[in-house]
Every structure is written in C-alpha cells, then in structure tokens.
Design a protein around this motif. Structure first.
Motif, PDB file in Angstrom:
ATOM      1  N   ASN A 109       0.825  -1.209   0.000  1.00 10.10           N
ATOM      2  CA  ASN A 109       0.000   0.000   0.000  1.00 10.10           C
ATOM      3  C   ASN A 109       0.863   1.265   0.000  1.00 10.10           C
ATOM      4  OD1 ASN A 109      -2.497   1.563   0.317  1.00 10.10           O
ATOM      5  ND2 ASN A 109      -1.758   1.925   2.396  1.00 10.10           N
ATOM      6  N   MET A 110       1.928   1.252   0.807  1.00 11.02           N
ATOM      7  CA  MET A 110       2.813   2.419   0.860  1.00 11.02           C
ATOM      8  C   MET A 110       3.416   2.726  -0.512  1.00 11.02           C
ATOM      9  SD  MET A 110       4.975   2.279   4.430  1.00 11.02           S
ATOM     10  CE  MET A 110       4.263   2.882   5.962  1.00 11.02           C
ATOM     11  N   ILE A 111       3.879   1.673  -1.180  1.00  8.10           N
ATOM     12  CA  ILE A 111       4.559   1.877  -2.464  1.00  8.10           C
ATOM     13  C   ILE A 111       3.565   2.177  -3.582  1.00  8.10           C
ATOM     14  CG2 ILE A 111       5.983   0.751  -4.221  1.00  8.10           C
ATOM     15  CD1 ILE A 111       7.306  -0.813  -1.842  1.00  8.10           C
ATOM     16  N   ASP A 112       2.501   1.375  -3.666  1.00  8.86           N
ATOM     17  CA  ASP A 112       1.567   1.489  -4.795  1.00  8.86           C
ATOM     18  C   ASP A 112       0.614   2.683  -4.682  1.00  8.86           C
ATOM     19  OD1 ASP A 112       2.750  -0.825  -5.626  1.00  8.86           O
ATOM     20  OD2 ASP A 112       1.030  -2.133  -5.239  1.00  8.86           O
ATOM     21  N   ASN A 113       0.126   2.949  -3.463  1.00 14.68           N
ATOM     22  CA  ASN A 113      -0.922   3.958  -3.297  1.00 14.68           C
ATOM     23  C   ASN A 113      -0.442   5.256  -2.656  1.00 14.68           C
ATOM     24  OD1 ASN A 113      -2.781   2.064  -4.324  1.00 14.68           O
ATOM     25  ND2 ASN A 113      -3.047   1.162  -2.301  1.00 14.68           N
ATOM     26  N   GLN A 114       0.524   5.133  -1.742  1.00 14.04           N
ATOM     27  CA  GLN A 114       1.001   6.346  -1.062  1.00 14.04           C
ATOM     28  C   GLN A 114       2.284   6.893  -1.683  1.00 14.04           C
ATOM     29  OE1 GLN A 114       0.400   6.448   3.325  1.00 14.04           O
ATOM     30  NE2 GLN A 114      -0.053   4.269   3.125  1.00 14.04           N
ATOM     31  N   HIS A 115       2.823   6.172  -2.659  1.00 12.90           N
ATOM     32  CA  HIS A 115       4.001   6.618  -3.424  1.00 12.90           C
ATOM     33  C   HIS A 115       5.231   6.848  -2.525  1.00 12.90           C
ATOM     34  CE1 HIS A 115       1.112   6.837  -6.636  1.00 12.90           C
ATOM     35  NE2 HIS A 115       0.407   7.744  -5.968  1.00 12.90           N
ATOM     36  N   VAL A 116       5.412   5.940  -1.573  1.00 13.04           N
ATOM     37  CA  VAL A 116       6.590   5.974  -0.710  1.00 13.04           C
ATOM     38  C   VAL A 116       7.821   5.572  -1.519  1.00 13.04           C
ATOM     39  CG1 VAL A 116       7.687   4.696   1.185  1.00 13.04           C
ATOM     40  CG2 VAL A 116       5.407   5.667   1.488  1.00 13.04           C
ATOM     41  N   GLU A 117       8.914   6.322  -1.344  1.00  7.25           N
ATOM     42  CA  GLU A 117      10.150   6.050  -2.102  1.00  7.25           C
ATOM     43  C   GLU A 117      11.095   5.110  -1.358  1.00  7.25           C
ATOM     44  OE1 GLU A 117      10.673   6.950  -5.097  1.00  7.25           O
ATOM     45  OE2 GLU A 117       9.524   8.752  -5.500  1.00  7.25           O
ATOM     46  N   MET A 118      11.025   5.140  -0.021  1.00  7.02           N
ATOM     47  CA  MET A 118      11.928   4.307   0.783  1.00  7.02           C
ATOM     48  C   MET A 118      11.208   3.855   2.046  1.00  7.02           C
ATOM     49  SD  MET A 118      14.022   4.355   3.716  1.00  7.02           S
ATOM     50  CE  MET A 118      14.854   5.890   4.124  1.00  7.02           C
ATOM     51  N   ILE A 119      11.427   2.591   2.428  1.00  8.22           N
ATOM     52  CA  ILE A 119      10.851   2.035   3.659  1.00  8.22           C
ATOM     53  C   ILE A 119      11.973   1.846   4.673  1.00  8.22           C
ATOM     54  CG2 ILE A 119       9.753  -0.012   4.671  1.00  8.22           C
ATOM     55  CD1 ILE A 119       8.206  -0.318   2.016  1.00  8.22           C
TER      56      ILE A 119
END
Length: 401
Positions: free
Chosen positions: A88-98
């Motif tokens: 969800n972070m990557i696909d929907n919230q467009h997070v670049e780094m975890i």
C-alpha cells in the motif's frame, strides 16, 4: 527607468513561478513499518518514527525541491500485514523508501514486496542474517545488527570466560531460529557444548515451563534467542526462580537499553550484551541522545539511532544523485562511507550489510550506576570486519565469488 522596473517585475514573476513549481512537486515520502504497540514497541515503534522525523528536519525538510514527508504504520508483528502495508505504501502512497520494519518475519515479508517493486528498504530493528543472505536484494540495506554479529560478539565472549555449555530459549520464528543457529555455531567452534533448546511462542507471558527445562539441563549458560518483551520477561522470571543464584548464567543474545531499564540493575547486573550503539559513548552520541530524549523522554536504542543515521544517509544520497531513482541512489549509498554519531567509516557492502564496529558491554552493578540509563560499561570494541559475516561466507546471490 521603465526598463529597470519591468526587469525587476519580470525577475519577481520568474521567482514566483519557480516557487509555485516547487510547491507543485509531490512530497518525497519515506515510510516506517513498525511495531507501535507490542513487544518491540520500545525498541523501535514511536521512537523510530521520531528518529526518522529528526533526520528529515535536520536535513532541511526538503530535497530536490520536494518536501520530505515521514509516515509510519503498525504491522502488529504480522508478516502478512507487513507485506500489505509495504504494498500500500509503495503502490498507493508513493513511498520512495521504507525504513526499520522492526522484526525479522515482518522484514522478510516487506522485503519481498520492496524487491518486486524495486524500492529501497532499510532494516534497522530486524536481526535475521537471512536479510543479507538468501533474502538479499539490490535495494536492501541491513543497517544496525544481525544474528551473526550478536552471536559472535556475545557468544564468543561468554565461551572465552569459561561459560562453555549452553541451553537455548528460542523465540519460535525466523529471528529466534537464526540467532540460536548462529550462536550454536560459535559455541561449537570454540569447543563448547549445546545441551539442548526449547522454543517458545512470540510474546510469551509465562516462561516457567521453558525455564525449568533450561534449569534441569544444568547448562552453564541459558542463551535467550529472543528480544524485547520476551527477553525482559524471561530474565525477570529466571531471577524469581533463583536460576542465577543457583549458578547458571542467563545470556540475552539481543538486548537493548530499554530492556535493561525494564529488568532493573539489581537483576540485570553482570549481563554481557552486544550493541551497535550506546547513548553515553562519547560527546557525539550524548548530543544526539539529548535531543532525542527531549522528544521521546528516554535515550535512543541502537535501532532508533540507526534509523536516524540511515535516513540521513539516504537523503544525502538522493541529493547527490539528483534523483530518487533507486539504482542511482543505492550506487551512491554503497560508495559513500558513513561517518556520524552512529558509525565511523561504516560502509554498505554488495550484499546490503552496513559494516561498522560492534561493542561488548557488561551491565553495571547498582553501586556503579550514577542514575537511570547509566547502565553499561564497555568491555571491548569489535571491528566490523570481525563482527559481521565475511562476504566469503555469504549466501547472497548478488555477491560475486
């Protein structure tokens, strides 16, 4: 004069337009997947979120004209939930780094998602050596500690002191299994013996049956291959059963300053433990910890200090690369030494392991402590190339042999 005024007006318009364009740029988001409410919450949790925010603020709050936004979610120590959050972070919230991810099973699950999506993921709280072996990836960094280093620093020190027979209490998941295996290898290599082991469920409240088995083994050392609340409960209950008074040593193979605070010096005194960081090591560690304590009201754990250091290293690499493209950023992260309050001449290897010094501490006696949080005395500094698994032993497919 008219030309001068029109020139000034045009310049002002240009500046306003560029400011509007900068505001129009989407924020650069970094996302923490943390244990916010369970047995690892003190080790990582809200403190890791604050450490990441501090790094973003100290960096200046923006990079490449984009505001830095730090977010976090609670994985509740469920691997499937961690994977869903990462997705969800990557696909929907467009997070670049975890960052962080806070436990090994959850880290392995989130790491698979980050690998598929080609996003950088930095592990600070998890320990499993698998993260830089079979589960390694081109965008994976394992920053603070791992089971190999914990075993080689703590286990070897104990055997050298003559504590050469072991029984393990092991958390029944990836991290615990790896920590038991890595410590067993160290003990056997040093001509010690392993007399047995027992596995307990994660987040156990009653260790009585497991401790009775360990006590009956008559092993000199009861090795705790667990962490957080499990380590705290096991040590407290071992003291209640008189195990230490009976002559057996309890060795936490992964413990943090917050664990020692929960256990208390009266019970924890004399414990040997390996750490990547201690708040009271030098002026730099004290300066950072003072600022952290103003926000969190206790010193940072090694995992939380590592979050700050790794987020800052990432942001510096983004700035140097002029892009958030993960290949370009990782290239700079691996090429740039890490010199800050957390690590001196640290470096990220091809398998993603950040190599830095580790430290062997002994927990002080109550009479030696000046007050709360003054808990450790340094016994040895172990150079990173001795503490961490050598590349020659790596099972990471990225390592060329």
């Amino acid at each position: 004069m008219k030309h001068v005024v029109s020139g000034i007006f045009a310049a002002a318009l240009a500046l306003t337009a560029s400011a509007v364009l900068a505001q129009d740029k989407p924020p650069l988001k970094i996302g923490g997947i943390l244990d916010m409410s369970s047995l690892y919450a003190d080790i990582t949790g809200p403190g890791s979120l604050e450490a990441a925010k501090m790094a973003a603020e100290d960096f200046g709050g923006e990079v490449l004209g984009r505001k830095i936004e730090v977010i976090a979610a609670d994985h509740q120590n469920k691997a499937d939930l961690a994977a869903n959050i990462a997705r969800n972070m990557i696909d929907n919230q467009h997070v670049e780094m975890i960052y962080d991810v806070a436990a090994s099973a959850t880290a392995l699950a989130a790491g698979d998602v980050a690998k598929e999506r080609k996003k950088i993921i930095i592990f600070n709280g998890p320990g499993s050596i698998r993260l830089t072996n079979e589960a390694c990836g081109p965008y994976t960094v394992h920053y603070v500690f791992d089971t190999y280093a914990q075993a080689h620093v703590t286990g070897l020190a104990a055997v050298k002191q003559g504590l050469d027979s072991w029984f393990f209490l092991t958390a029944d998941y990836a991290f615990g299994h790896d920590l038991e295996k890595d410590t067993t290898d160290v003990v056997l290599k040093a001509d010690g013996k392993v007399l047995g082991s027992v596995r307990h469920p994660l987040n156990t409240s009653d260790f009585s049956s497991f401790l009775l088995q360990a006590q009956a083994s008559k092993a000199k050392v009861i090795g705790l291959a667990n962490a957080g609340g499990d380590t705290v409960n096991a040590i407290k209950q071992a003291a209640e059963f008189g195990i230490m008074k009976g002559g057996q040593k309890v060795s936490p193979l992964l413990a943090f300053i917050t664990d020692i605070d929960s256990i208390g010096l009266q019970t924890a005194q004399g414990l040997l433990l390996a750490e990547a960081f201690y708040w009271d090591m030098n002026d730099q560690t004290r300066a950072f910890s003072k600022r952290f304590m103003a926000r969190v009201h206790r010193p940072p754990t090694s995992a939380q200090a590592g979050v700050y250091s790794s987020v800052m290293h990432y942001l510096q690499a983004v700035k140097a690369a002029g892009t958030t493209d993960p290949d370009a950023v990782m290239k700079i992260m691996k090429a740039t030494p890490i010199n800050d309050f957390f690590a001196k001449n640290g470096h990220i290897r091809e398998d993603g392991r950040m190599v830095h010094d580790m430290y062997l501490f002994e927990v002080k006696k109550p009479s030696e402590s000046k007050g709360r949080w003054d808990y450790y005395k340094l016994l040895a500094t172990i150079p990173g190339d001795q503490a961490f698994q050598p590349l020659s032993q790596s099972r990471c497919p990225l390592v060329k042999k």
